[in-house]
Design an enzyme around this catalytic site. Structure first.
Site, PDB file in Angstrom:
ATOM      1  CD  GLU A   1      -2.997  -0.648  -0.018  1.00 21.43           C
ATOM      2  OE1 GLU A   1      -3.143  -0.266  -1.196  1.00 21.43           O
ATOM      3  OE2 GLU A   1      -3.388  -1.749   0.384  1.00 21.43           O
ATOM      4  CG  HIS A   2      -0.025   4.933   0.470  1.00 21.86           C
ATOM      5  ND1 HIS A   2      -0.300   6.234   0.141  1.00 21.86           N
ATOM      6  CD2 HIS A   2      -1.170   4.426   0.991  1.00 21.86           C
ATOM      7  CE1 HIS A   2      -1.568   6.519   0.482  1.00 21.86           C
ATOM      8  NE2 HIS A   2      -2.108   5.430   0.988  1.00 21.86           N
TER       9      HIS A   2
ATOM     10  CG  ASP B   1       0.600   3.268  -6.166  1.00 19.07           C
ATOM     11  OD1 ASP B   1       0.967   3.883  -5.136  1.00 19.07           O
ATOM     12  OD2 ASP B   1      -0.507   3.455  -6.706  1.00 19.07           O
TER      13      ASP B   1
ATOM     14  N   GLY C   1     -16.975   3.358  -5.486  1.00 16.06           N
ATOM     15  CA  GLY C   1     -16.338   4.168  -4.451  1.00 16.06           C
ATOM     16  C   GLY C   1     -16.036   3.431  -3.164  1.00 16.06           C
ATOM     17  CB  ALA C   2     -16.575   0.064  -1.930  1.00 13.41           C
TER      18      ALA C   2
ATOM     19  CB  SER D   1     -10.586  -0.580  -8.782  1.00 18.61           C
ATOM     20  OG  SER D   1     -10.053   0.270  -9.768  1.00 18.61           O
ATOM     21  CB  SER D   2     -16.567   0.595  -9.642  1.00 22.97           C
ATOM     22  OG  SER D   2     -16.521   1.988  -9.391  1.00 22.97           O
TER      23      SER D   2
ATOM     24  CG  ASP E   1      -6.888   0.920  -9.189  1.00 19.92           C
ATOM     25  OD1 ASP E   1      -6.235   0.253  -8.368  1.00 19.92           O
ATOM     26  OD2 ASP E   1      -7.459   1.995  -8.913  1.00 19.92           O
TER      27      ASP E   1
ATOM     28  CE1 TYR F   1      -2.439   8.146  -3.225  1.00 27.49           C
ATOM     29  CE2 TYR F   1      -2.345  10.187  -4.493  1.00 27.49           C
ATOM     30  CZ  TYR F   1      -2.109   8.828  -4.394  1.00 27.49           C
ATOM     31  OH  TYR F   1      -1.555   8.160  -5.452  1.00 27.49           O
TER      32      TYR F   1
HETATM   33  P1  ADP Z   1     -13.762   3.176  -7.286  1.00 26.24           P
HETATM   34  O1  ADP Z   1     -12.978   3.000  -8.535  1.00 26.24           O
HETATM   35  O2  ADP Z   1     -12.942   2.938  -6.056  1.00 26.24           O
HETATM   36  O3  ADP Z   1     -15.022   2.383  -7.234  1.00 26.24           O
HETATM   37  P2  ADP Z   1     -13.892   5.844  -8.298  1.00 26.24           P
HETATM   38  O4  ADP Z   1     -14.335   7.113  -7.693  1.00 26.24           O
HETATM   39  O5  ADP Z   1     -12.524   5.739  -8.823  1.00 26.24           O
HETATM   40  O6  ADP Z   1     -14.192   4.707  -7.208  1.00 26.24           O
HETATM   41  O7  ADP Z   1     -14.851   5.467  -9.501  1.00 26.24           O
HETATM   42  C1  ADP Z   1     -16.259   5.478  -9.323  1.00 26.24           C
HETATM   43  C2  ADP Z   1     -16.914   6.174 -10.506  1.00 26.24           C
HETATM   44  O8  ADP Z   1     -16.759   5.345 -11.682  1.00 26.24           O
HETATM   45  C3  ADP Z   1     -18.389   6.337 -10.346  1.00 26.24           C
HETATM   46  O9  ADP Z   1     -18.701   7.520  -9.647  1.00 26.24           O
HETATM   47  C4  ADP Z   1     -18.865   6.390 -11.788  1.00 26.24           C
HETATM   48  O10 ADP Z   1     -18.680   7.686 -12.321  1.00 26.24           O
HETATM   49  C5  ADP Z   1     -17.922   5.455 -12.491  1.00 26.24           C
HETATM   50  N1  ADP Z   1     -18.475   4.112 -12.639  1.00 26.24           N
HETATM   51  C6  ADP Z   1     -18.000   2.957 -12.144  1.00 26.24           C
HETATM   52  N2  ADP Z   1     -18.753   1.908 -12.499  1.00 26.24           N
HETATM   53  C7  ADP Z   1     -19.749   2.395 -13.251  1.00 26.24           C
HETATM   54  C8  ADP Z   1     -20.887   1.818 -13.929  1.00 26.24           C
HETATM   55  N3  ADP Z   1     -21.143   0.511 -13.874  1.00 26.24           N
HETATM   56  N4  ADP Z   1     -21.693   2.653 -14.627  1.00 26.24           N
HETATM   57  C9  ADP Z   1     -21.450   3.972 -14.673  1.00 26.24           C
HETATM   58  N5  ADP Z   1     -20.419   4.559 -14.065  1.00 26.24           N
HETATM   59  C10 ADP Z   1     -19.578   3.799 -13.350  1.00 26.24           C
HETATM   60 MG    MG Z   2     -11.253   4.125  -9.059  1.00 28.75          MG
END
Ligand code: ADP
Ligand code: MG
Length: 385
Positions: free
Chosen positions: A35-36, A38, A124-125, A128-129, A174, A226
């Site tokens: 962690e940290h 990278d 946002g959890a 890395s969505s 990520d 950060y």
């Molecule tokens: P994390 O990557 O940790 O989940 P981020 O803030 O980096 O958090 O990314 C979240 C953002 O990515 C969301 O606010 C949205 O804008 C976008 N996002 C992620 N998944 C989707 C999805 N399935 N549909 C639309 N937007 C998405």
């Molecule tokens: Mg992200």
């Protein structure tokens, strides 16, 4: 809830009519350890989650991209003008437009497309969505257009989309995890050379499981903190006359620390140098099939983040302590800190008891109830059909 791939296909049919040409899935990820490290040119060891984002896609006459996401239920549409430069497409569409922009910047003839997106990766959890979304869209466009972009070059491009188009200053981890991870393996990534190695991490065979607890802690001051941590690390490297803290080995640590006057900078440097070594030690144990034995390294990583890097919060420390108290082999916060998730390495049959202990400890302290999921290391981005 129906399967995420089915939801993407159903969304495609409803929004656009007809069936998609194919579906592409990309996973969320957690960082097992490192962690940290990278931005200090060091080592990280993420693995992909069985939680995925799926893009159902079909070419359309271009240059034109029409994108629906289940998340907001909206459909956005953009053309060549909007992807000519960053900033024109905003909000969640920026992640998609950013991928198109980065591909075009790199000289690829990106096919126009209709895309329907569904996801099981919580937003946002810290899972890395964003990279999962980028990777699903990127692999769909690469396949649809038959673009000459091998997997090893895709993470950099997706990172560029996020850094330059979305404007989020993330490292390469990520996107590397979302694109390059393998089922039953962790991804050992050297952030300086960007070389990767697939390290066997077969929790199932070892009779183990990984519990991921979402701390639900609000991300207090995370951006400012950060930036401050990055500055401390850069200051330490400069004082020590090295390119980055990665260039200080643990055997040189005492001598290096003696040259740093400021106690806070010393603690920050000690975290990074010891954390790099913990990644290497974890990789060595996993290579030797000694999976259970990585537990103490995970816990040591947490202690270092708590005491030296000072990036944990009460909810996170509570979850780690409760997990260890209930028999977890090791536990640590994962991600940049000030919230996010906790990983607990547990015997496969102990996951529920450990999760219950965390929930009880949270209730005792009056924290908002945490959520959890048990995971095994999954595959990176792939075409489904
Ligand atoms: P994390 O990557 O940790 O989940 P981020 O803030 O980096 O958090 O990314 C979240 C953002 O990515 C969301 O606010 C949205 O804008 C976008 N996002 C992620 N998944 C989707 C999805 N399935 N549909 C639309 N937007 C998405
Ligand atoms: Mg992200």
């Amino acid at each position: 809830m129906t399967d995420v791939a089915d939801r993407a296909a159903a969304g495609f049919e409803r929004e656009f009519g007809g069936s998609p040409a194919g579906r592409w899935a990309a996973p969320g990820r957690v960082n097992l350890i490192g962690e940290h490290t990278d931005y200090n040119d060091g080592f990280v060891l993420p693995f992909a989650l069985p939680l995925r984002t799926v893009a159902a896609a079909q070419p359309q006459a271009g240059p034109r991209w029409t994108v629906w996401s289940e998340l907001s239920g909206e459909t956005i549409d953009f053309g060549a003008d909007e992807v000519a430069e960053p900033g024109r497409v905003t909000d969640w569409g920026a992640y998609v437009a950013g991928v198109v922009w980065a591909l075009r910047e790199a000289g690829h003839d990106v096919p126009g497309a209709r895309l329907a997106i569904a996801s099981d990766v919580p937003l946002g959890a810290g899972l890395s969505s964003s990279a999962a979304l980028e990777a699903a869209v990127l692999t769909a466009l690469v396949d649809l257009g038959g673009l000459d972009l091998p997997a090893e070059r895709q993470p950099r491009l997706a990172q560029r989309a996020e850094n330059a188009y979305v404007g989020a200053p993330t490292g390469i981890m990520d996107q590397s995890a979302a694109i390059r991870c393998r089922d039953g393996h962790a991804l050992f990534l050297d952030c300086r050379t960007e070389e990767v190695e697939h390290i066997p991490f077969d929790l199932h065979a070892a009779g183990l499981a990984m519990l991921v607890v979402d701390s639900r802690a609000p991300h207090r001051h995370a951006d400012g903190e950060y930036a401050a941590r990055r500055r401390s690390c850069e200051a330490a490297a400069e004082r020590l006359g090295v390119r980055a803290l990665r260039d200080v080995g643990v055997d040189q640590l005492d001598a290096a620390l003696a040259r740093l006057d400021d106690p806070e900078t010393r603690r920050r440097a000690r975290h990074v140098v010891t954390e790099d070594q913990r990644v290497l030690d974890t990789v060595a144990l996993l290579r030797a099939g000694r999976t259970r034995e990585i537990g103490p390294l995970l816990t040591a990583s947490h202690v270092s983040m708590r005491d030296d890097f000072e990036i944990t919060v009460p909810e996170i420390d509570t979850a780690v302590e409760a997990a260890l108290g209930a028999g977890a082999l090791g536990a640590r916060m994962t991600g940049g800190g000030f919230g996010g998730c906790v990983l607990a390495l547990v015997g496969a049959d102990a996951a529920d008891a450990v999760a219950d202990a965390v929930t009880t400890a949270y209730a005792d302290k009056g924290f908002q109830a945490p959520t959890h999921v048990t995971v095994l290391p999954a595959a990176g981005a792939a075409r489904l059909d």
